[in-house]
Design a protein around this motif. Structure first.
Motif, mmCIF file in Angstrom:
data_model
loop_
_atom_site.group_PDB
_atom_site.id
_atom_site.type_symbol
_atom_site.label_atom_id
_atom_site.label_comp_id
_atom_site.label_asym_id
_atom_site.label_seq_id
_atom_site.Cartn_x
_atom_site.Cartn_y
_atom_site.Cartn_z
ATOM 1 N N CYS A 79 45.577 42.729 0.603
ATOM 2 C CA CYS A 79 45.104 43.823 -0.228
ATOM 3 C C CYS A 79 43.746 44.306 0.292
ATOM 4 O O CYS A 79 42.827 43.518 0.477
ATOM 5 C CB CYS A 79 44.985 43.380 -1.679
ATOM 6 S SG CYS A 79 44.288 44.666 -2.733
ATOM 7 N N ASP B 74 41.661 46.130 -1.232
ATOM 8 C CA ASP B 74 40.649 46.152 -2.289
ATOM 9 C C ASP B 74 40.118 44.759 -2.593
ATOM 10 O O ASP B 74 38.947 44.484 -2.382
ATOM 11 C CB ASP B 74 41.231 46.783 -3.571
ATOM 12 C CG ASP B 74 41.338 48.293 -3.453
ATOM 13 O OD1 ASP B 74 40.697 48.844 -2.533
ATOM 14 O OD2 ASP B 74 42.053 48.903 -4.258
ATOM 15 N N CYS B 75 40.972 43.873 -3.087
ATOM 16 C CA CYS B 75 40.486 42.551 -3.518
ATOM 17 C C CYS B 75 40.612 41.508 -2.413
ATOM 18 O O CYS B 75 40.199 40.371 -2.595
ATOM 19 C CB CYS B 75 41.219 42.091 -4.767
ATOM 20 S SG CYS B 75 42.949 41.682 -4.495
ATOM 21 N N SER C 102 43.056 39.893 -1.392
ATOM 22 C CA SER C 102 43.997 38.808 -1.636
ATOM 23 C C SER C 102 45.055 38.798 -0.530
ATOM 24 O O SER C 102 45.353 39.832 0.064
ATOM 25 C CB SER C 102 44.660 38.965 -3.004
ATOM 26 O OG SER C 102 45.477 40.116 -3.011
ATOM 27 N N CYS D 40 47.410 45.679 -3.657
ATOM 28 C CA CYS D 40 48.249 44.739 -4.408
ATOM 29 C C CYS D 40 48.525 45.256 -5.829
ATOM 30 O O CYS D 40 47.932 46.234 -6.276
ATOM 31 C CB CYS D 40 47.620 43.362 -4.437
ATOM 32 S SG CYS D 40 46.301 43.170 -5.653
ATOM 33 N N CYS E 271 45.504 45.592 -8.179
ATOM 34 C CA CYS E 271 44.522 46.636 -7.870
ATOM 35 C C CYS E 271 45.116 48.034 -7.990
ATOM 36 O O CYS E 271 44.394 49.006 -8.070
ATOM 37 C CB CYS E 271 43.973 46.445 -6.472
ATOM 38 S SG CYS E 271 43.085 44.905 -6.279
HETATM 39 ZN ZN LIG Z 1 44.148 43.606 -4.753
#
Ligand SMILES: [Zn+2]
Ligand SMILES: [Zn+2]
Length: 133
Positions: free
Chosen positions: A90, A92-93, A95, A129, A132
């Motif tokens: 992901c 963004d995060c 993960s 993900c 997000c």
């Molecule tokens: Zn994410």
């Protein structure tokens, strides 16, 4: 409790308390980078150094007990060695999730013959993900 002692020995590694702790951290959380691992180890071994963790990680990599996943624009993460799979990352995060795509199959389809000698193939798919999105 998994029998990490036997698993370590199977990979010619002595089952030290540090290695057992790294094993269970990777087993429970998978895909963790060195900073996160260091943090987790410090809670168990208050005087452990980052260098010691690197030393163990490198040895575990050499003996194929664990494998690394190189994340574009981010820190490499580690996991216990399992059957061939690829990763969803992901953006963004950050993960990392397992996805069952056999890279060997893709590589075989490339039909490179002797034009390019492949030593290793990894597939990392970037995206956003569920959490997000
Ligand atoms: Zn994410
Ligand atoms: Zn994985």
């Amino acid at each position: 409790m998994n029998n990490f002692t036997d698993e370590l020995r199977r990979h010619n590694l002595k089952a030290t308390p540090q290695r057992l702790a790294i094993s269970s951290a990777l087993h429970n959380y998978g895909h963790i980078n060195i900073d996160k691992l260091y943090e987790m180890m410090l809670s168990k071994f208050s005087s452990i150094s980052l260098a010691t963790i690197y030393k163990n990680i490198n040895l575990m990599l050499e003996n194929s007990y664990i494998q690394e996943v190189k994340i574009p624009q981010n820190k490499t993460v580690y996991e216990l060695t399992k059957s061939s799979h690829s990763h969803l990352v992901c953006v963004d995060c950050k993960s990392v999730e397992d996805v069952s795509v056999d890279v060997d199959e893709i590589v075989n389809k490339l039909n490179l013959d002797d034009t390019f000698l492949i030593s290793k193939a990894d597939l990392v798919i970037s995206g956003v993900c569920k959490n997000c999105n």
